[in-house]
Structure formats: structure tokens, C-alpha cells
Enzyme design. Structure first.
Site, PDB file in Angstrom:
ATOM      1  N   CYS A 236       0.711  -6.564  18.478  1.00 26.42           N
ATOM      2  CA  CYS A 236      -0.176  -6.128  17.125  1.00 26.42           C
ATOM      3  C   CYS A 236      -1.250  -6.538  17.195  1.00 26.42           C
ATOM      4  O   CYS A 236      -2.627  -5.454  16.826  1.00 26.42           O
ATOM      5  CB  CYS A 236       0.559  -6.765  15.884  1.00 26.42           C
ATOM      6  SG  CYS A 236       2.104  -6.928  15.320  1.00 26.42           S
TER       7      CYS A 236
ATOM      8  N   ASP B 262       6.146 -10.581  12.192  1.00 27.07           N
ATOM      9  CA  ASP B 262       6.621 -10.380  11.631  1.00 27.07           C
ATOM     10  C   ASP B 262       8.601 -10.347  12.684  1.00 27.07           C
ATOM     11  O   ASP B 262       9.312 -11.167  12.755  1.00 27.07           O
ATOM     12  CB  ASP B 262       7.162  -9.336  10.549  1.00 27.07           C
ATOM     13  CG  ASP B 262       6.612  -9.775   9.073  1.00 27.07           C
ATOM     14  OD1 ASP B 262       5.873 -10.814   9.227  1.00 27.07           O
ATOM     15  OD2 ASP B 262       6.621  -9.335   8.697  1.00 27.07           O
TER      16      ASP B 262
ATOM     17  N   CYS C 132      -1.194  -6.740  12.233  1.00 27.52           N
ATOM     18  CA  CYS C 132       0.088  -6.810  11.798  1.00 27.52           C
ATOM     19  C   CYS C 132       0.270  -7.044  10.229  1.00 27.52           C
ATOM     20  O   CYS C 132      -0.232  -7.704   9.585  1.00 27.52           O
ATOM     21  CB  CYS C 132       0.743  -8.373  12.234  1.00 27.52           C
ATOM     22  SG  CYS C 132       2.615  -8.174  12.069  1.00 27.52           S
ATOM     23  N   ASP C 133       1.719  -6.867   9.904  1.00 28.93           N
ATOM     24  CA  ASP C 133       1.686  -6.480   8.660  1.00 28.93           C
ATOM     25  C   ASP C 133       1.290  -7.584   7.600  1.00 28.93           C
ATOM     26  O   ASP C 133       0.382  -6.748   6.875  1.00 28.93           O
ATOM     27  CB  ASP C 133       3.710  -7.080   8.121  1.00 28.93           C
ATOM     28  CG  ASP C 133       4.250  -6.489   9.138  1.00 28.93           C
ATOM     29  OD1 ASP C 133       4.031  -5.202   9.633  1.00 28.93           O
ATOM     30  OD2 ASP C 133       6.037  -6.212   8.952  1.00 28.93           O
ATOM     31  N   LYS C 134       1.405  -8.948   7.194  1.00 29.88           N
ATOM     32  CA  LYS C 134       0.970  -9.452   5.955  1.00 29.88           C
ATOM     33  C   LYS C 134      -0.704 -10.176   6.203  1.00 29.88           C
ATOM     34  O   LYS C 134      -1.635  -9.571   5.494  1.00 29.88           O
ATOM     35  CB  LYS C 134       1.003 -11.119   5.810  1.00 29.88           C
ATOM     36  CG  LYS C 134       2.510 -11.022   5.980  1.00 29.88           C
ATOM     37  CD  LYS C 134       3.266  -9.722   4.810  1.00 29.88           C
ATOM     38  CE  LYS C 134       5.181 -10.298   4.847  1.00 29.88           C
ATOM     39  NZ  LYS C 134       5.156  -9.287   6.016  1.00 29.88           N
TER      40      LYS C 134
ATOM     41  N   CYS D 237       4.187  -1.869  15.718  1.00 29.40           N
ATOM     42  CA  CYS D 237       5.010  -1.509  15.879  1.00 29.40           C
ATOM     43  C   CYS D 237       4.604   0.243  14.825  1.00 29.40           C
ATOM     44  O   CYS D 237       3.897   0.403  13.997  1.00 29.40           O
ATOM     45  CB  CYS D 237       6.025  -1.706  14.438  1.00 29.40           C
ATOM     46  SG  CYS D 237       6.706  -4.068  15.098  1.00 29.40           S
TER      47      CYS D 237
ATOM     48  N   GLU E 282      12.167 -11.497   5.204  1.00 30.80           N
ATOM     49  CA  GLU E 282      12.539  -9.781   5.292  1.00 30.80           C
ATOM     50  C   GLU E 282      13.777 -10.660   6.038  1.00 30.80           C
ATOM     51  O   GLU E 282      14.348 -11.532   6.808  1.00 30.80           O
ATOM     52  CB  GLU E 282      11.766  -9.378   5.980  1.00 30.80           C
ATOM     53  CG  GLU E 282      10.284  -8.912   5.540  1.00 30.80           C
ATOM     54  CD  GLU E 282       9.440  -8.119   6.434  1.00 30.80           C
ATOM     55  OE1 GLU E 282       9.520  -8.081   8.155  1.00 30.80           O
ATOM     56  OE2 GLU E 282       8.874  -7.945   6.078  1.00 30.80           O
TER      57      GLU E 282
ATOM     58  N   SER F 173      11.902  -5.527   6.164  1.00 29.72           N
ATOM     59  CA  SER F 173      11.336  -4.973   6.986  1.00 29.72           C
ATOM     60  C   SER F 173      11.100  -3.266   6.508  1.00 29.72           C
ATOM     61  O   SER F 173      11.575  -2.967   5.930  1.00 29.72           O
ATOM     62  CB  SER F 173      11.884  -4.852   8.171  1.00 29.72           C
ATOM     63  OG  SER F 173      10.514  -4.236   8.533  1.00 29.72           O
TER      64      SER F 173
END
Length: 572
Positions: free
Chosen positions: A54, A86, A127-129, A199, A449, A475
Site C-alpha cells: 500500500c 491492516d 493504507c486505511d488509517k 487493496c 477489525e 474491515s
């Protein structure tokens, strides 16, 4: 190239006047000229690292952005922040660090910008956060800012089909059920993630990348280009040039991210079947701008927005397909025409969202986005719930689900590991409502998650034969009847802490309700007997987070936000 007056910019404190000679000496040490020191200083923050694909292209993109800043008359200063990825933190104690990292990312950017008195900010995240963390910092600091997503991964190919990492998580469940030989699982894991990027489905990273554009902090159709695409270089360079235009106009994040802009962002999340985590991150971002916008506000918009994007995990397509179909602006084109977006909020282009959308032509031949007049379903892919089990609210992703009601007996677990073990051992009865508690923001701590558990259930064919509720999170890749963010959380003595095995739980995602069918007098007895639990994290970052974090319904934030500000950094 415009001339900038630094007398009102933060960087004057480190670069202007005889008393700043010691400060300038550091800049000369790095090779800057007198003319370059006289320019505005632009922070280029990158979440680049080698932790996961990521983030691996972010530093290179940030360095190209520096060229654009320089071309437009600014002096770029790059620095890095952390990420917790994650997909790698998933399914073990490392996931407790994930949500905490959002606060650390925002805090670290704030501190670097404050400490070095930067005048503007460009942020690269993958990435996510790191996406909401970066945007939270922009809203907190309120210097002219642009957010850039590093781009998604391309889909892998296995047995002639597109696959993502979620297929690997689900294959773990198939293997446990005896339906996937180890050699097939090994072959899949080697091809599911074929290179750089986040992702590929409409999971949290891509959801928040869409938010970046919908809320006006990213250039139009900049975020969905996959990480390996050459076009990402020009996006990075154009962003560097554009942030200088924002600085010239003094157009700031809080001018852009109004309440209407947050409502637009929530509409796009619902319409694209986005991650339930957006209901955590949008309130946290709004908090930084002093805007009251909680889970219930988000859920109200989700309830009235049609679901129009056929994206994984509920649908067929991935981010690459979304980009080729015209990106999130293609979705916003039909949403605006249907009256589901406000065209008035400003964006980093210097034009309104409506003016940006006017430049988009609807493509009737693309397959990813449906017209709002003929949606996949008439209401959003994400639904808010309230009721006796969740007085502060909860959330469920219904995109792709056929079943919207579920009633069953509770099967209670005190942590995710215990639940996952029961799933692996096939010790879960059909019709059960799995309860995983003490995984909330305080109780976890860190609000983990649960993708490993939900994916294993799906891999065993149990995805819609059971329901799962938790005070933790899911997630964006989770599918099935999975309800998260239940509040008040167990650590605060919420109703979820009082559930016992066999209690009947009634969920109705169509009506937006979640009820615990236990006599109130019985619950009162249980409440009197309930004792708070002490977790294993009694020092360090997770302890500090647990001491300060607020409820999930308000974004799980750790400080008072803009409502308590006495000054804004941009005005120092």
C-alpha cells in the site's frame, strides 16, 4: 510565477529577519539558496514505507510532487509519518495498533508542521488509517492542503478470475472446512497481490480515497488511478503546482470541508457500498473542523442514498475498473443529477464540486456504476442501526446481501481470538448471533477489525447463516451480516457487556434496528453484577489511547477538537 509575501505566512517564524539567522543556517546546510529560503515552505508528508505494498510507491510520488511545488514558486520540505497496515496487522494483537495509528499519524503531521512552520501541506497516503489521519491533520492545521491517495493494487489472477487479498482470507476458511487443499491456498496467496498499491476492492482505503475527492480535498479523478500507472506521476506533479494556487488564494481545508461537503462524502460512501469504517472516520474529520457530524448523521444519509456501484466485496469490480469507468466523479455525476449531492461546496480546484462535475460526461457504456434511476438497491450499501442492544448506534454493510433480517441466540466471546478459534473448529451453529465484545476503542483497546473471523465464516459457507456483532470494527473487505461499532461498548458497561449465551437478538437492517430480547429486570440484575475488565495494556501508546478515546459514534477521537480551539495554526 507569483511572488508571495511571507509576512503573514507561518514560515516567517523560521526564515525572515535577522533573529532567524540561526534557523536559515540549517537551510543553507541543506543546499538551499537565499531565493529559495524566501519562498513559502510547503510540507510534503508521505506515509511511505516498506511495511506493505500500500505504501511502497508513496515516497516516489511525494518526490515528484516536490517538482510541482518548486515549479509554482514554493519550497517543498518532505517528511514521513508511520502507518499500520491492516492486512498485516489483521487477526492478531497487532490490529489493536491500527486505529491508534490514525491519531498518531494526525498528531505527527501536526507536530512536524507546527514545529517547522510550514505554510501549506500535501499529504500522500496508501493504507486505511493513513488516509483519514492525513486529512484530519489538514483540517486541524487549516493551512492550504491537498490530499493524494497513492493508488490501488491491480487485481491478481487465479484460475482465470480476478482475485484480491480477501479471497485469500476466505480461502483460509475454506481450508479449515476441508474445501481448499493447502497447495491451492499456497498458490492463491502467491498471486492475489501482484504488486504495489492498496487493496483493490471498495474496502476502507479506496472508500476514503473516494471521500478525499467527494469532500473536495483531492484533485478530481486523481485517486482511483492504480499505483503502478504512469499517470500517478503527473497527478503528483499537478498537486504540487495546485497547492501553491491554494496558498496564493488562501483557500483552506475548512473553507472546503463544510457540513454539506461531509454530507456529500457520506452519500458517496453509501452509493459505492463503501467501508463501514467511513462512519468512524467522517465524524473524526468533522471533529477537527468543529462540525458536529456523528454516526447518526452519517447513517441518516446512508438510509436515503441509492447503492449504485458494483464493487467488491459485495459486487464484481475493483478499483482499476472503477478508474477505467470514469472514477468517483462518474458516480457523482448521476448522484448530483438525482439530487443526492450538494453542488455548492468548494474544492481544491478553486471551483465548486458542481462545476467540477459539469466537466464530466456520463458514460452509459461503462459497467461499474448504475444510473440513480436504476440503482442496484434503492438505499445505501451501508446502514446504521439503533436499539436496546446499541443505544449509541451500530453499523452494518448490506451491499450485496440478500438477507436484511436476522434473529437468533447469542454465542458470546470475550475477544476475537476465542471467536476465531471456534470458527476454525467449526464450533458455531447455524442461526447463531456471534457476539465479540471488549474489542471497542477503550476495551480493546484500539477497536480491532474482525476480517480474519468474518472471512473464515464466509469461506466455510456460513457468511449469511450466522450474524456477528461487536463493539470492535470490521474491515471494509468484510461481507455478511456483520455489525460493528456497537455502543456503548462493553468496557463502558453497555448492553453488549450484559449479553449471555442463548439470549435472543433481533436485527433488522431494513428498519435500522438491533434489539436484545431480554427482560429489563433481568438486565438490571446483570448490570448490578457486572464488573469492569482490565485489559493487558497498562502502559504505552495503547494505554494512552484508552485513557483519552471517546465513543465510536463520535469518531473515537482523543482530543476536544476545533470546538475548543483558541487559535488555528495557519494564523500564527
Amino acid at each position: 510565477m507569483p511572488k508571495f509575501d511571507k509576512s503573514r505566512l507561518p514560515s516567517r517564524h523560521v526564515s525572515v529577519g535577522p533573529e532567524r539567522a540561526p534557523h536559515r543556517s540549517y537551510y543553507y546546510a541543506m543546499g538551499l539558496t537565499e531565493e529559495e529560503i524566501a519562498r513559502p515552505f510547503v510540507a510534503v508528508a508521505s506515509a511511505g514505507n516498506d511495511s506493505a505494498p500500500c505504501n511502497t510507491t508513496l515516497d516516489a510520488q511525494a518526490d515528484i510532487c516536490r517538482l510541482g511545488v518548486d515549479e509554482a514558486g514554493g519550497m517543498p520540505r518532505r517528511f514521513n509519518t508511520i502507518t499500520v497496515t491492516d492486512g498485516i496487522a489483521m487477526g492478531h494483537q497487532g490490529m489493536k495498533s491500527s486505529l491508534v495509528s490514525r491519531e498518531v499519524i494526525a498528531d505527527s503531521i501536526e507536530l512536524s508542521v507546527r514545529g517547522h512552520c510550514y505554510d501549506a501541506l500535501v499529504g500522500f497516503a496508501g493504507c486505511d488509517k493513513s488516509l483519514p489521519g492525513m486529512m484530519m491533520a489538514m483540517l486541524r492545521l487549516n493551512v492550504p492542503s491537498i490530499f493524494v491517495y497513492g493508488g490501488s493494487i491491480l487485481p491478481g489472477t487465479y484460475k482465470g478470475e480476478d482475485v484480491t487479498v480477501v479471497d485469500v482470507f476466505e480461502a483460509v476458511g475454506q481450508h479449515a472446512a476441508g474445501n481448499c487443499p493447502l497447495k491451492d491456498l499456497t498458490a492463491l496467496e502467491k498471486v492475489a497481490c501482484p504488486g504495489h498499491g492498496a487493496c483493490g476492492g471498495q474496502f476502507t482505503a479506496n472508500t476514503m480515497a473516494c471521500v478525499g475527492e467527494a469532500i473536495g480535498l483531492s484533485l478530481p479523478n486523481s485517486n482511483m488511478a492504480p499505483a503502478p500507472y504512469k499517470s500517478r506521476e503527473e497527478i503528483a506533479r499537478a498537486t504540487g503546482r495546485q497547492v501553491m494556487t491554494l496558498l496564493e488564494r488562501n483557500l483552506r481545508p475548512r473553507d472546503i470541508c463544510t457540513r454539506a461537503a461531509f454530507e456529500n462524502a457520506a452519500s458517496v460512501v453509501a452509493a459505492t457500498g463503501g467501508s463501514t469504517n467511513a462512519a468512524l472516520h467522517l465524524p473524526a474529520m468533522a471533529h477537527e473542523a468543529g462540525i458536529a457530524f456523528d454516526l447518526h448523521d452519517v447513517a441518516e444519509i446512508f438510509k436515503s442514498t441509492p447503492y449504485i456501484a458494483d464493487l467488491k466485496p459485495g459486487g464484481r469490480y475493483v478499483a482499476k475498473d472503477m478508474h477505467e469507468a470514469g472514477g468517483v466523479y462518474m458516480a457523482m455525476k448521476t448522484l448530483l443529477e438525482g439530487g443526492f449531492l450538494d453542488p455548492e461546496p468548494m474544492t481544491v480546484t478553486g471551483r465548486t464540486l458542481g462545476e467540477n462535475i459539469d466537466e464530466i460526461t456520463w458514460n452509459p457504456d461503462q459497467k461499474v456504476f448504475y444510473d440513480v434511476r436504476t440503482p442496484i438497491t434503492p438505499t445505501g450499501g451501508v446502514v446504521g442501526l439503533t436499539g436496546s442492544l446499541a443505544p449509541e448506534g451500530a453499523i452494518v454493510k448490506v451491499a450485496g446481501m440478500e438477507r436484511l433480517q436476522f434473529t437468533g441466540p447469542a454465542r458470546v466471546f470475550e475477544c476475537e481470538e476465542d471467536a476465531f478459534r471456534a470458527v476454525e473448529e467449526r464450533d458455531i451453529a447455524e442461526g447463531s448471533v456471534i457476539v465479540i465484545r471488549y474489542e471497542g476503542p477503550k476495551g480493546g483497546p484500539g477497536m480491532r477489525e474482525m476480517l480474519a473471523t468474518t472471512a473464515a465464516l464466509y469461506g466455510q459457507g456460513m457468511g449469511e447463516k450466522v450474524a456477528l456483532i461487536t463493539d470492535g470494527r470490521f474491515s471494509g473487505a468484510t461481507r455478511g451480516f456483520c455489525i460493528g461499532h456497537v455502543g456503548p461498548e462493553a468496557a463502558e458497561g453497555g448492553p453488549i457487556a450484559l449479553i449471555e449465551d442463548g439470549d435472543e437478538i433481533v436485527i433488522d437492517a431494513a428498519a435500522g434496528t438491533i434489539e436484545l430480547n431480554v427482560d429489563p429486570a433481568v438486565l438490571d440484575e446483570r448490570r448490578l453484577a457486572w464488573q469492569p475488565r482490565e485489559n493487558d495494556y497498562q502502559s504505552g501508546a495503547l494505554w494512552r489511547f484508552a485513557q483519552n478515546v471517546g465513543p465510536a459514534a463520535k469518531g473515537a477521537v482523543t482530543h476536544p477538537g476545533a470546538a475548543r480551539e483558541t487559535h488555528v495554526f495557519a494564523d500564527i
